[in-house]
Structures are given as structure tokens and as C-alpha cells.
Design a protein around this motif. Structure first.
Motif, PDB file in Angstrom:
ATOM      1  N   GLU A   8     -24.422  -6.930  56.706  1.00  0.00           N
ATOM      2  CA  GLU A   8     -24.986  -7.554  55.452  1.00  0.00           C
ATOM      3  C   GLU A   8     -26.567  -7.000  55.523  1.00  0.00           C
ATOM      4  O   GLU A   8     -27.273  -6.439  54.511  1.00  0.00           O
ATOM      5  N   ARG A   9     -27.105  -6.964  56.713  1.00  0.00           N
ATOM      6  CA  ARG A   9     -28.604  -6.137  56.981  1.00  0.00           C
ATOM      7  C   ARG A   9     -28.472  -4.619  56.510  1.00  0.00           C
ATOM      8  O   ARG A   9     -29.296  -4.388  55.916  1.00  0.00           O
ATOM      9  N   GLN A  10     -27.556  -4.080  56.934  1.00  0.00           N
ATOM     10  CA  GLN A  10     -27.446  -2.539  56.517  1.00  0.00           C
ATOM     11  C   GLN A  10     -27.294  -2.211  55.215  1.00  0.00           C
ATOM     12  O   GLN A  10     -27.950  -1.651  54.458  1.00  0.00           O
ATOM     13  N   THR A  11     -26.427  -3.501  54.460  1.00  0.00           N
ATOM     14  CA  THR A  11     -26.001  -3.254  53.143  1.00  0.00           C
ATOM     15  C   THR A  11     -27.503  -3.418  52.167  1.00  0.00           C
ATOM     16  O   THR A  11     -27.661  -2.755  51.274  1.00  0.00           O
ATOM     17  N   ARG A  12     -28.082  -4.416  52.772  1.00  0.00           N
ATOM     18  CA  ARG A  12     -29.472  -4.996  52.108  1.00  0.00           C
ATOM     19  C   ARG A  12     -30.636  -3.811  52.206  1.00  0.00           C
ATOM     20  O   ARG A  12     -31.048  -3.349  51.283  1.00  0.00           O
ATOM     21  N   ILE A  31     -23.655   2.174  42.822  1.00  0.00           N
ATOM     22  CA  ILE A  31     -23.657   1.320  44.136  1.00  0.00           C
ATOM     23  C   ILE A  31     -22.193   1.382  44.703  1.00  0.00           C
ATOM     24  O   ILE A  31     -21.869   1.443  46.012  1.00  0.00           O
ATOM     25  N   LYS A  32     -21.287   1.056  44.127  1.00  0.00           N
ATOM     26  CA  LYS A  32     -19.856   0.980  44.665  1.00  0.00           C
ATOM     27  C   LYS A  32     -19.469   2.066  45.390  1.00  0.00           C
ATOM     28  O   LYS A  32     -18.868   2.051  46.532  1.00  0.00           O
ATOM     29  N   GLN A  33     -19.775   3.402  44.610  1.00  0.00           N
ATOM     30  CA  GLN A  33     -19.475   4.671  45.335  1.00  0.00           C
ATOM     31  C   GLN A  33     -20.163   5.072  46.447  1.00  0.00           C
ATOM     32  O   GLN A  33     -19.521   5.346  47.444  1.00  0.00           O
ATOM     33  N   ARG A  34     -21.677   5.034  46.195  1.00  0.00           N
ATOM     34  CA  ARG A  34     -22.394   5.391  47.341  1.00  0.00           C
ATOM     35  C   ARG A  34     -22.563   4.672  48.479  1.00  0.00           C
ATOM     36  O   ARG A  34     -22.855   5.057  49.752  1.00  0.00           O
ATOM     37  N   LEU A  35     -22.571   3.289  48.418  1.00  0.00           N
ATOM     38  CA  LEU A  35     -22.475   2.254  49.586  1.00  0.00           C
ATOM     39  C   LEU A  35     -21.225   2.666  50.511  1.00  0.00           C
ATOM     40  O   LEU A  35     -21.607   2.787  51.650  1.00  0.00           O
ATOM     41  N   ALA A  36     -20.174   2.964  49.896  1.00  0.00           N
ATOM     42  CA  ALA A  36     -19.013   3.079  50.992  1.00  0.00           C
ATOM     43  C   ALA A  36     -19.321   4.548  51.427  1.00  0.00           C
ATOM     44  O   ALA A  36     -18.892   4.788  52.463  1.00  0.00           O
ATOM     45  N   GLU A  37     -19.791   5.431  50.931  1.00  0.00           N
ATOM     46  CA  GLU A  37     -19.915   6.943  51.126  1.00  0.00           C
ATOM     47  C   GLU A  37     -21.176   6.844  52.416  1.00  0.00           C
ATOM     48  O   GLU A  37     -20.951   7.737  53.539  1.00  0.00           O
ATOM     49  N   GLU A  38     -22.106   6.074  52.347  1.00  0.00           N
ATOM     50  CA  GLU A  38     -23.290   6.092  53.051  1.00  0.00           C
ATOM     51  C   GLU A  38     -23.059   5.228  54.510  1.00  0.00           C
ATOM     52  O   GLU A  38     -23.643   5.468  55.446  1.00  0.00           O
TER      53      GLU A  38
END
Length: 108
Positions: free
Chosen positions: A7-11, A61-68
Motif C-alpha cells: 500500500e505504501r509503495q502504491t501510494r 493508472i491501471k496500466q502503469r502501476l502494474a508496469e512500474e
């Protein structure tokens, strides 16, 4: 990895890489993280609710969060509910299906 760390990394990723959300009066919430599967659910609201580019922001967000983030396997992005609910849900629902958004890549 623990749910709290994910959660911290996502935020942190969203704050650092999608500052337009907060700069334009919107907000995001990490609604759920599943450390076992790497699934993350993010809700955007506030000014994002009636914004014309909200569907593009959600897609990015959906695409890039999973890529990064290696730990993230799947991302669900939705509009926030409750007091921060969409002010024009019928319009933003229609926008999500518009062809114009198919190949758009926001600058973040």
C-alpha cells in the motif's frame, strides 16, 4: 511483501507520478491490497469525478502501476463512492467507452 508495504509503495507511486490528481482537486484512495496475489484497488474522486479526462487517468493508472511496481500483478481503478462520489456518473461512464480514449497516453 506485507500489505502495508505494498500500500505504501502504491501510494508513493501515485503521489510521485500522478500529481495531477491532487493538483487539480482530486484525490485517490488505496481501497484494497492483496499481498498474496499482488492485486491493488484504487479509487479516484473529488474533482476527478466529473473530469473529462478521468477515464484516461484511470486507464493510465491501471496500466502503469502494474508496469512500474513488480509486486503489483493487477490493478482495478474505480471512482470513489460515498461523500466523494462522482458528480456526473452517467457522463463519466459514457466517456470510458469513447474511442477517443483508446490510444491516449497522458503525460504522466
Amino acid at each position: 511483501m506485507s500489505a502495508e508495504k505494498l500500500e505504501r509503495q502504491t501510494r508513493s507511486y501515485l503521489s510521485d507520478n500522478v500529481p495531477q490528481i491532487q493538483e487539480h482537486g482530486g484525490h485517490f484512495e488505496i481501497e484494497d491490497v492483496d499481498e498474496a496475489t499482488g492485486e491493488v484497488t484504487v479509487a479516484i474522486g473529488g474533482a476527478c469525478s466529473g473530469c473529462g479526462i478521468a477515464p484516461m487517468t484511470m486507464k493510465a493508472i491501471k496500466q502503469r502501476l502494474a508496469e512500474e511496481l513488480d509486486e503489483v500483478s493487477e490493478v482495478t481503478v474505480r471512482r470513489a463512492g460515498g461523500p466523494r462520489a462522482a458528480v456526473m456518473p452517467s457522463k463519466t461512464d459514457e466517456m470510458e467507452d469513447m474511442d477517443e480514449y483508446e490510444d491516449y497516453s497522458p503525460p504522466f
